[in-house]
Design a protein around this motif. Structure first.
Motif, short mmCIF file in Angstrom:
data_model
loop_
_atom_site.label_atom_id
_atom_site.label_comp_id
_atom_site.label_asym_id
_atom_site.label_seq_id
_atom_site.Cartn_x
_atom_site.Cartn_y
_atom_site.Cartn_z
N PRO A 100 0.82 -1.21 0.00
CA PRO A 100 0.00 0.00 0.00
C PRO A 100 0.85 1.26 0.00
O PRO A 100 1.95 1.29 0.56
CB PRO A 100 -0.81 -0.12 1.29
N GLY A 101 0.33 2.30 -0.61
CA GLY A 101 1.09 3.54 -0.73
C GLY A 101 1.94 3.53 -1.98
O GLY A 101 1.70 2.78 -2.93
N GLY A 102 2.95 4.35 -1.98
CA GLY A 102 3.81 4.46 -3.15
C GLY A 102 3.23 5.45 -4.15
O GLY A 102 2.05 5.77 -4.13
N VAL A 121 10.04 11.89 -8.52
CA VAL A 121 10.65 10.60 -8.21
C VAL A 121 9.56 9.58 -7.89
O VAL A 121 8.65 9.86 -7.12
CB VAL A 121 11.63 10.71 -7.02
N LEU A 122 9.67 8.40 -8.49
CA LEU A 122 8.79 7.28 -8.17
C LEU A 122 9.37 6.51 -6.99
O LEU A 122 10.57 6.23 -6.96
CB LEU A 122 8.66 6.34 -9.38
N ALA A 123 8.53 6.16 -6.03
CA ALA A 123 8.97 5.35 -4.89
C ALA A 123 7.89 4.32 -4.56
O ALA A 123 6.72 4.66 -4.44
CB ALA A 123 9.24 6.23 -3.68
N PHE A 124 8.29 3.06 -4.46
CA PHE A 124 7.35 2.01 -4.08
C PHE A 124 8.13 0.87 -3.44
O PHE A 124 9.35 0.77 -3.57
CB PHE A 124 6.57 1.48 -5.29
N SER A 125 7.41 0.00 -2.74
CA SER A 125 7.98 -1.21 -2.16
C SER A 125 7.14 -2.40 -2.59
O SER A 125 5.91 -2.32 -2.67
CB SER A 125 8.03 -1.12 -0.63
N ALA A 126 7.81 -3.52 -2.87
CA ALA A 126 7.14 -4.76 -3.22
C ALA A 126 7.61 -5.84 -2.25
O ALA A 126 8.79 -5.92 -1.91
CB ALA A 126 7.45 -5.17 -4.66
N SER A 127 6.68 -6.67 -1.79
CA SER A 127 7.02 -7.73 -0.83
C SER A 127 6.48 -9.06 -1.32
O SER A 127 5.65 -9.13 -2.22
CB SER A 127 6.45 -7.40 0.55
N GLY A 128 6.99 -10.15 -0.70
CA GLY A 128 6.60 -11.49 -1.11
C GLY A 128 7.25 -11.91 -2.41
O GLY A 128 6.75 -12.81 -3.09
N CYS A 129 8.37 -11.28 -2.75
CA CYS A 129 9.00 -11.50 -4.05
C CYS A 129 10.15 -12.50 -3.95
O CYS A 129 10.83 -12.58 -2.92
CB CYS A 129 9.52 -10.18 -4.63
N THR A 130 10.35 -13.24 -5.01
CA THR A 130 11.49 -14.14 -5.11
C THR A 130 12.27 -13.80 -6.37
O THR A 130 11.69 -13.53 -7.41
CB THR A 130 11.03 -15.62 -5.19
N SER A 191 16.90 -0.93 -2.28
CA SER A 191 17.21 -0.15 -1.08
C SER A 191 16.77 -0.82 0.21
O SER A 191 16.90 -0.23 1.28
CB SER A 191 16.56 1.24 -1.18
N ASP A 192 16.21 -2.04 0.14
CA ASP A 192 15.77 -2.75 1.34
C ASP A 192 16.55 -4.06 1.47
O ASP A 192 16.49 -4.92 0.59
CB ASP A 192 14.27 -3.04 1.28
N PRO A 193 17.30 -4.26 2.58
CA PRO A 193 18.11 -5.47 2.72
C PRO A 193 17.31 -6.71 3.08
O PRO A 193 17.86 -7.82 3.07
CB PRO A 193 19.08 -5.10 3.85
N ALA A 194 16.03 -6.58 3.41
CA ALA A 194 15.22 -7.75 3.80
C ALA A 194 15.01 -8.65 2.59
O ALA A 194 14.75 -8.19 1.48
CB ALA A 194 13.88 -7.31 4.37
N VAL A 195 15.08 -9.96 2.83
CA VAL A 195 14.87 -10.93 1.76
C VAL A 195 13.40 -10.93 1.37
O VAL A 195 12.51 -10.98 2.22
CB VAL A 195 15.31 -12.33 2.21
N GLY A 196 13.13 -10.85 0.07
CA GLY A 196 11.76 -10.89 -0.42
C GLY A 196 11.09 -9.53 -0.51
O GLY A 196 9.96 -9.44 -1.00
N ARG A 197 11.77 -8.48 -0.07
CA ARG A 197 11.20 -7.13 -0.12
C ARG A 197 12.13 -6.22 -0.91
O ARG A 197 13.34 -6.18 -0.65
CB ARG A 197 10.99 -6.57 1.28
N ILE A 198 11.57 -5.52 -1.89
CA ILE A 198 12.35 -4.65 -2.76
C ILE A 198 11.80 -3.24 -2.66
O ILE A 198 10.61 -3.02 -2.84
CB ILE A 198 12.30 -5.14 -4.22
N ARG A 199 12.68 -2.31 -2.34
CA ARG A 199 12.31 -0.89 -2.29
C ARG A 199 13.00 -0.18 -3.44
O ARG A 199 14.23 -0.32 -3.60
CB ARG A 199 12.69 -0.27 -0.94
N ASP A 200 12.23 0.56 -4.25
CA ASP A 200 12.74 0.98 -5.55
C ASP A 200 12.46 2.45 -5.84
O ASP A 200 11.54 2.77 -6.58
CB ASP A 200 12.10 0.10 -6.64
N PRO A 201 13.24 3.37 -5.29
CA PRO A 201 13.12 4.76 -5.73
C PRO A 201 13.81 4.93 -7.09
O PRO A 201 14.95 4.51 -7.27
CB PRO A 201 13.86 5.56 -4.64
N ALA A 202 13.11 5.54 -8.05
CA ALA A 202 13.67 5.72 -9.39
C ALA A 202 13.02 6.92 -10.05
O ALA A 202 11.96 7.40 -9.62
CB ALA A 202 13.45 4.46 -10.23
#
Length: 246
Positions: A100-102, A121-130, A191-202
């Motif tokens: 949610p958000g982004g 700037v676009l900013a979002f986070s995605a989780s549950g990713c492999t 930008s997120d060190p957690a496994v499965g979560r990607i934070r992507d400012p671009a």
């Protein structure tokens, strides 16, 4: 052997199983089963209040599965253009979803040296990713020829500091409206060190064209100018007609 009547609880169990195993795609089949239940289930006292409660729980599970699809897109207005941009998330597995958000925000202040970021700037986070995710960023208007994709994050593998850097490998569509790029989980640009979560400012940045430098040495510049001038004089003299005496 006496025939065993089907109870409403049996249909509830089957509905719950389909909701978990089949997901929202089986919601229609579950609805059909619930509709057939008045003819197939035992009547009267056999349909207990407990079975009805179980059936209600199962139907609620199916409704929740159908009402909460995995979020794969987001859109929003941005600076410098009329209309909305659309972000589409591809890859990363079936459970990979945008959180949610982004959306699009203001450009950083100050901007990186020699770079303009007129579209925010676009900013979002995605989780549950492999593995990796592929992002399609579609703008409402064509992007200039000097546009480049820039990202904020670790510029090299294992870096612990996030910086702005030009992203190599981004693909621009023929109409210059869509940019496609891929980010590896815990790789460069994440930008997120957690496994499965990607934070992507671009963002799409505008970089000025590189001008061809002039000769810095004045002596060399004078020699080149003299040679060119002499060549022009020589060609002019050869083109004049010769005057011969009688």
């Amino acid at each position: 052997m006496p025939r065993k009547h089907l109870h409403l609880a049996d249909f509830a169990s089957l509905a719950a199983f389909l909701a978990v195993r089949g997901g929202a795609a089986r919601a229609g089949l579950v609805a059909l089963l619930v509709g057939l239940c008045p003819w197939a289930c035992a009547k009267g006292k056999e349909a207990s209040a407990e079975a009805a409660l179980e059936a209600g729980t199962a139907v609620a599970l199916v409704a929740d599965a159908a009402a909460t699809p995995v979020r794969k897109t987001l859109s929003g207005g941005l600076e410098g253009m009329q209309g909305e941009a659309v972000v589409t998330l591809l890859g990363g597995g079936a459970d990979c979803a945008l959180e949610p958000g982004g959306g699009f925000g203001q450009a950083p202040e100050p901007e990186p040296k020699g770079v303009r970021m007129p579209y925010g700037v676009l900013a979002f986070s995605a989780s549950g990713c492999t593995g990796s995710i592929t992002v399609q960023l579609t703008y409402p208007e064509p992007l200039p020829p000097t546009a480049q994709l820039w990202k904020l994050g670790p510029a090299t593998q294992g870096a612990t500091i996030s910086t702005w850097f030009a992203w190599s490998g981004a693909q621009f569509s023929a109409d210059r409206r869509t940019v496609t790029y891929t980010v590896q989980d815990n790789g460069v640009g994440d930008s997120d060190p957690a496994v499965g979560r990607i934070r992507d400012p671009a963002t799409v940045a505008l970089v000025p064209l590189v001008a061809v430098p002039l000769l810095a040495d004045t002596t060399w510049a004078l020699w080149v100018a003299a040679v060119i001038l002499g060549l022009m004089v020589w060609l002019d003299m050869r083109s004049r007609p010769r005057i011969t005496g009688r």
